[in-house]
Design a protein around this motif. Sequence first.
Motif, PDB file in Angstrom:
ATOM      1  N   CYS A 103      23.954   6.941  89.069  1.00  0.00           N
ATOM      2  CA  CYS A 103      25.028   5.979  89.340  1.00  0.00           C
ATOM      3  C   CYS A 103      26.413   6.544  89.052  1.00  0.00           C
ATOM      4  CB  CYS A 103      24.790   4.696  88.557  1.00  0.00           C
ATOM      5  SG  CYS A 103      25.128   4.818  86.766  1.00  0.00           S
ATOM      6  N   THR A 158      19.854   3.596  85.820  1.00  0.00           N
ATOM      7  CA  THR A 158      19.280   3.007  87.036  1.00  0.00           C
ATOM      8  C   THR A 158      18.478   4.033  87.843  1.00  0.00           C
ATOM      9  OG1 THR A 158      21.376   3.382  88.207  1.00  0.00           O
ATOM     10  CG2 THR A 158      21.037   1.208  87.222  1.00  0.00           C
ATOM     11  N   PRO A 163      15.220   4.733  88.157  1.00  0.00           N
ATOM     12  CA  PRO A 163      14.096   4.257  88.982  1.00  0.00           C
ATOM     13  C   PRO A 163      14.530   3.507  90.233  1.00  0.00           C
ATOM     14  CG  PRO A 163      13.683   3.836  86.648  1.00  0.00           C
ATOM     15  CD  PRO A 163      15.118   4.254  86.768  1.00  0.00           C
ATOM     16  N   GLN A 164      15.510   2.616  90.090  1.00  0.00           N
ATOM     17  CA  GLN A 164      15.948   1.841  91.243  1.00  0.00           C
ATOM     18  C   GLN A 164      16.595   2.716  92.307  1.00  0.00           C
ATOM     19  OE1 GLN A 164      16.413   1.210  87.900  1.00  0.00           O
ATOM     20  NE2 GLN A 164      17.388  -0.809  87.668  1.00  0.00           N
ATOM     21  N   LEU A 165      17.388   3.696  91.882  1.00  0.00           N
ATOM     22  CA  LEU A 165      18.124   4.530  92.834  1.00  0.00           C
ATOM     23  C   LEU A 165      17.250   5.576  93.515  1.00  0.00           C
ATOM     24  CD1 LEU A 165      21.477   5.183  90.923  1.00  0.00           C
ATOM     25  CD2 LEU A 165      21.012   3.487  92.696  1.00  0.00           C
ATOM     26  N   TYR A 168      13.329   5.714  93.289  1.00  0.00           N
ATOM     27  CA  TYR A 168      11.912   5.475  93.528  1.00  0.00           C
ATOM     28  C   TYR A 168      11.593   4.167  94.250  1.00  0.00           C
ATOM     29  CZ  TYR A 168      12.032   8.643  89.459  1.00  0.00           C
ATOM     30  OH  TYR A 168      12.316   9.659  88.576  1.00  0.00           O
ATOM     31  N   ALA A 169      12.596   3.394  94.636  1.00  0.00           N
ATOM     32  CA  ALA A 169      12.340   2.055  95.176  1.00  0.00           C
ATOM     33  C   ALA A 169      12.072   2.048  96.675  1.00  0.00           C
ATOM     34  CB  ALA A 169      13.515   1.128  94.849  1.00  0.00           C
ATOM     35  N   SER A 182      20.357   0.061  97.225  1.00  0.00           N
ATOM     36  CA  SER A 182      20.578  -0.777  96.050  1.00  0.00           C
ATOM     37  C   SER A 182      20.576  -2.261  96.393  1.00  0.00           C
ATOM     38  CB  SER A 182      21.919  -0.407  95.385  1.00  0.00           C
ATOM     39  OG  SER A 182      21.903   0.934  94.951  1.00  0.00           O
ATOM     40  N   ASP A 183      20.961  -2.612  97.615  1.00  0.00           N
ATOM     41  CA  ASP A 183      20.979  -4.021  98.014  1.00  0.00           C
ATOM     42  C   ASP A 183      19.653  -4.485  98.603  1.00  0.00           C
ATOM     43  OD1 ASP A 183      20.926  -2.856 100.520  1.00  0.00           O
ATOM     44  OD2 ASP A 183      22.831  -3.711 101.205  1.00  0.00           O
ATOM     45  N   GLY A 184      18.632  -3.619  98.568  1.00  0.00           N
ATOM     46  CA  GLY A 184      17.314  -3.980  99.066  1.00  0.00           C
ATOM     47  C   GLY A 184      17.079  -3.676 100.531  1.00  0.00           C
TER      48      GLY A 184
END
Length: 372
Positions: A89, A105, A107-109, A111-112, A116-118
């Motif tokens: 980030c 952040t 994992p979210q940035l 591995y998702a 970021s907004d889905g």
Amino acid sequence: MDVQAAVAQGAGKPFVIRSVELDDPRDDEILVRVVGVGVCHTDLVFKESEAIAPPVVLGHEGAGVVERVGAKVTKVAVGDRVAMTFRSCGHCSRCDDGDAAYCRTMPQLNYAGVRSDGSKAIRDDAGPIGSNFFGQSSFATHALTYERNVVKVPEDLPLELMGPIGCGIQTGAGGIMRSLACKAGSSLLITGGGPVGLSAVMGAKLQGCRIVILVEPHPARRALALEFGATHTIDPKAETDLAAAVRAIAPEGVDYAFDTTGVPTVQSAVMDTLASKGVFGIVGVSPRGSPPPGDINRIMTFGYTIKGIIEGDSDPDVFLPELMDHHRRGDLPFDRMITCFPFSQINEAIAAQHRGECVKVVLLMDTQGTRP
């Protein structure tokens, strides 16, 4: 825009190369034309575990040329040559301390499989496809990435080979040079002689380690390790007692150990090779639920440290240029473990690597590839 991508269909299924639609870059995004991309074990772990629901475009060791930049991008410009690495980030406490690999952040940035907004940046006629893997999804002819992901590559370096420094090379070399910060004159055990393990050998030489032992079953990889700076190698098929084999070389045990295998039995055996106050760094991905290695009382009695390592504790803007400089001087000859394949042969390349016929695969977008 329409691009060609290697789409992961799920566990046990081959990658399928097909046309997909990639979004135009948003204000904070960079469009990179991928020239070469490394295949990392982590790509295969995510594919087989379906940690991101398929279909998904993986790939996180891309290198290429910037084709477009969003309105808020200032770090790079159209035409710049870049290597892509993991995303962070840039404004949390870890990033502020130079610990980008442990971004709050992470994992979210990374591995998702979404922004970021889905939202997903890739789609085809059947619907959205998982994207933004490690902030790049570079198993494709083009990738969307971010300023924190990219590091410029000097003109005198072969761009197509620079992608692996963004993960495998920096994980191995950085694990020794940054995470463990092995002292000159120290002893080191490395388990696993794949790209990360061999990069660790090169890092150990740069650190001035006196004893560097590599454990690896493939003879060609053991031979390459000796050329890269290992002082000893061990064939685990011939030596069933790892601790005895290591202590025959270093009677008091090793100061540092570095596991790239992720195999719990190997990790447990490594604990018996450590000298007092020994430090054990772990980068290999183990089966979910695996306990930490070693007996807690023994860990306490001998003052052992067990350290988890991500991306070699790298701050990419600082460490990747350092690795490029070492490569330029011939001190980090990671190109010698690379075999190039055309992008269209991604499944054949992975199979060849699995059979031990090559160490590190790089997929080339614009050529037919070469196999020594």
